[in-house]
Design an enzyme around this catalytic site. Structure first.
Site, PDB file in Angstrom:
ATOM      1  N   GLY A 101      32.210  50.986  63.365  1.00 19.79           N
ATOM      2  CA  GLY A 101      31.820  52.307  63.840  1.00 19.79           C
ATOM      3  C   GLY A 101      30.678  52.166  64.820  1.00 19.79           C
ATOM      4  O   GLY A 101      29.936  51.181  64.775  1.00 19.79           O
TER       5      GLY A 101
ATOM      6  N   GLN B  13      23.250  54.680  69.438  1.00 18.11           N
ATOM      7  CA  GLN B  13      22.965  53.241  69.378  1.00 18.11           C
ATOM      8  C   GLN B  13      23.000  52.591  70.758  1.00 18.11           C
ATOM      9  O   GLN B  13      22.502  51.483  70.931  1.00 18.11           O
ATOM     10  CB  GLN B  13      23.974  52.538  68.460  1.00 18.11           C
ATOM     11  CG  GLN B  13      23.830  52.942  66.999  1.00 18.11           C
ATOM     12  CD  GLN B  13      24.917  52.308  66.166  1.00 18.11           C
ATOM     13  OE1 GLN B  13      26.005  52.861  66.037  1.00 18.11           O
ATOM     14  NE2 GLN B  13      24.651  51.136  65.608  1.00 18.11           N
TER      15      GLN B  13
ATOM     16  N   CYS C  99      24.778  47.418  59.762  1.00 16.08           N
ATOM     17  CA  CYS C  99      24.694  48.230  60.982  1.00 16.08           C
ATOM     18  C   CYS C  99      24.434  47.324  62.176  1.00 16.08           C
ATOM     19  O   CYS C  99      23.600  46.422  62.099  1.00 16.08           O
ATOM     20  CB  CYS C  99      23.552  49.234  60.824  1.00 16.08           C
ATOM     21  SG  CYS C  99      23.308  50.270  62.264  1.00 16.08           S
ATOM     22  N   LEU C 100      25.147  47.568  63.287  1.00 14.41           N
ATOM     23  CA  LEU C 100      24.944  46.758  64.494  1.00 14.41           C
ATOM     24  C   LEU C 100      23.506  46.866  65.003  1.00 14.41           C
ATOM     25  O   LEU C 100      23.017  45.962  65.669  1.00 14.41           O
ATOM     26  CB  LEU C 100      25.916  47.203  65.600  1.00 14.41           C
ATOM     27  CG  LEU C 100      27.409  46.950  65.341  1.00 14.41           C
ATOM     28  CD1 LEU C 100      28.254  47.545  66.461  1.00 14.41           C
ATOM     29  CD2 LEU C 100      27.703  45.459  65.188  1.00 14.41           C
TER      30      LEU C 100
ATOM     31  N   HIS D  50      27.824  57.348  57.969  1.00 12.62           N
ATOM     32  CA  HIS D  50      26.868  56.418  58.571  1.00 12.62           C
ATOM     33  C   HIS D  50      26.660  56.755  60.058  1.00 12.62           C
ATOM     34  O   HIS D  50      25.527  56.800  60.543  1.00 12.62           O
ATOM     35  CB  HIS D  50      27.412  54.990  58.388  1.00 12.62           C
ATOM     36  CG  HIS D  50      26.572  53.904  58.998  1.00 12.62           C
ATOM     37  ND1 HIS D  50      25.980  52.913  58.239  1.00 12.62           N
ATOM     38  CD2 HIS D  50      26.249  53.633  60.290  1.00 12.62           C
ATOM     39  CE1 HIS D  50      25.313  52.095  59.051  1.00 12.62           C
ATOM     40  NE2 HIS D  50      25.469  52.501  60.297  1.00 12.62           N
ATOM     41  N   GLU D  51      27.781  57.010  60.770  1.00 16.53           N
ATOM     42  CA  GLU D  51      27.674  57.270  62.219  1.00 16.53           C
ATOM     43  C   GLU D  51      27.084  58.643  62.507  1.00 16.53           C
ATOM     44  O   GLU D  51      26.321  58.794  63.469  1.00 16.53           O
ATOM     45  CB  GLU D  51      29.042  57.104  62.896  1.00 16.53           C
ATOM     46  CG  GLU D  51      29.698  55.734  62.728  1.00 16.53           C
ATOM     47  CD  GLU D  51      28.787  54.558  63.013  1.00 16.53           C
ATOM     48  OE1 GLU D  51      27.869  54.685  63.844  1.00 16.53           O
ATOM     49  OE2 GLU D  51      28.975  53.498  62.382  1.00 16.53           O
TER      50      GLU D  51
ATOM     51  N   HIS E 143      23.438  58.384  62.438  1.00 17.03           N
ATOM     52  CA  HIS E 143      22.874  57.868  63.698  1.00 17.03           C
ATOM     53  C   HIS E 143      22.618  59.007  64.682  1.00 17.03           C
ATOM     54  O   HIS E 143      21.589  59.031  65.362  1.00 17.03           O
ATOM     55  CB  HIS E 143      23.829  56.874  64.361  1.00 17.03           C
ATOM     56  CG  HIS E 143      23.701  55.459  63.862  1.00 17.03           C
ATOM     57  ND1 HIS E 143      22.519  54.760  63.899  1.00 17.03           N
ATOM     58  CD2 HIS E 143      24.620  54.608  63.329  1.00 17.03           C
ATOM     59  CE1 HIS E 143      22.717  53.534  63.409  1.00 17.03           C
ATOM     60  NE2 HIS E 143      23.990  53.422  63.051  1.00 17.03           N
TER      61      HIS E 143
END
Ligand code: NI
Length: 169
Positions: free
Chosen positions: A46, A51, A92-93, A134-135, A138
């Site tokens: 995702g 991000q 997470c990236l 999660h996204e 963000h």
């Protein structure tokens, strides 16, 4: 298409609240394509526009279950129903090297629009629901490590500081 640079914790722009998309034009379609390309290039399931330092409410997802691509994206997503809770193992990236279990809603109903501004609703549970939550976090300037104890968060911060020192060295 372009692979966009991804912000790493503790970059302050990860805390920005993204704005709702109001113009549904070619640049939105391009952003969605770029987010997919960036997400796949970095091996993520995702990615939120936040991000990549672009603060519009757009996210891409591909759970890659059974090693198959199942891409979808959401513009202006909103959770309108929640049911139950589950422990969700997450990474997470933007928080390299950190993995932990946090509590998420087990099932969610989400209202969103497509790249043309057309509204739709989806019902998701389990892994797919966890990625979406999660996204969306963000887009609200929130990271999964915010749910951890301050002690664990401090450990993550130190670990990332060490990683960036190694990169500089
Ligand atoms: Ni993330």
């Amino acid at each position: 298409m372009a692979i966009l640079p991804i912000l790493s914790y503790p970059h302050p722009h990860l805390r920005k609240k993204a704005k709702p998309v109001e113009v549904f034009d070619a640049s939105l379609a391009q952003l969605i394509e770029d987010l997919f390309e960036t997400m796949y290039a970095d091996g993520g399931v995702g990615l939120a526009a936040t991000q990549t330092d672009i603060h519009w409410r757009v996210l891409t997802v591909d759970p890659m279950e059974n090693n198959e691509r199942q891409p979808f994206y959401l513009v202006n997503p909103e959770v309108i129903e929640r049911e139950g809770t589950m422990l969700s193992p997450e990474g997470c990236l933007s928080v390299p090297g950190a993995y932990d279990k946090i509590t998420r809603s087990q099932r969610i109903k989400v209202r969103a629009v497509d790249k043309h501004g057309k509204a739709f609703e989806i019902d998701e549970s389990g892994y797919r629901a966890a990625i979406i939550q999660h996204e969306i976090d963000h887009l609200d300037g929130k990271l999964f490590i915010d749910y951890l104890s301050s002690m664990k968060r401090e450990r993550v911060r130190k670990h990332i500081a060490e990683l960036s020192q190694e990169k500089k060295a």
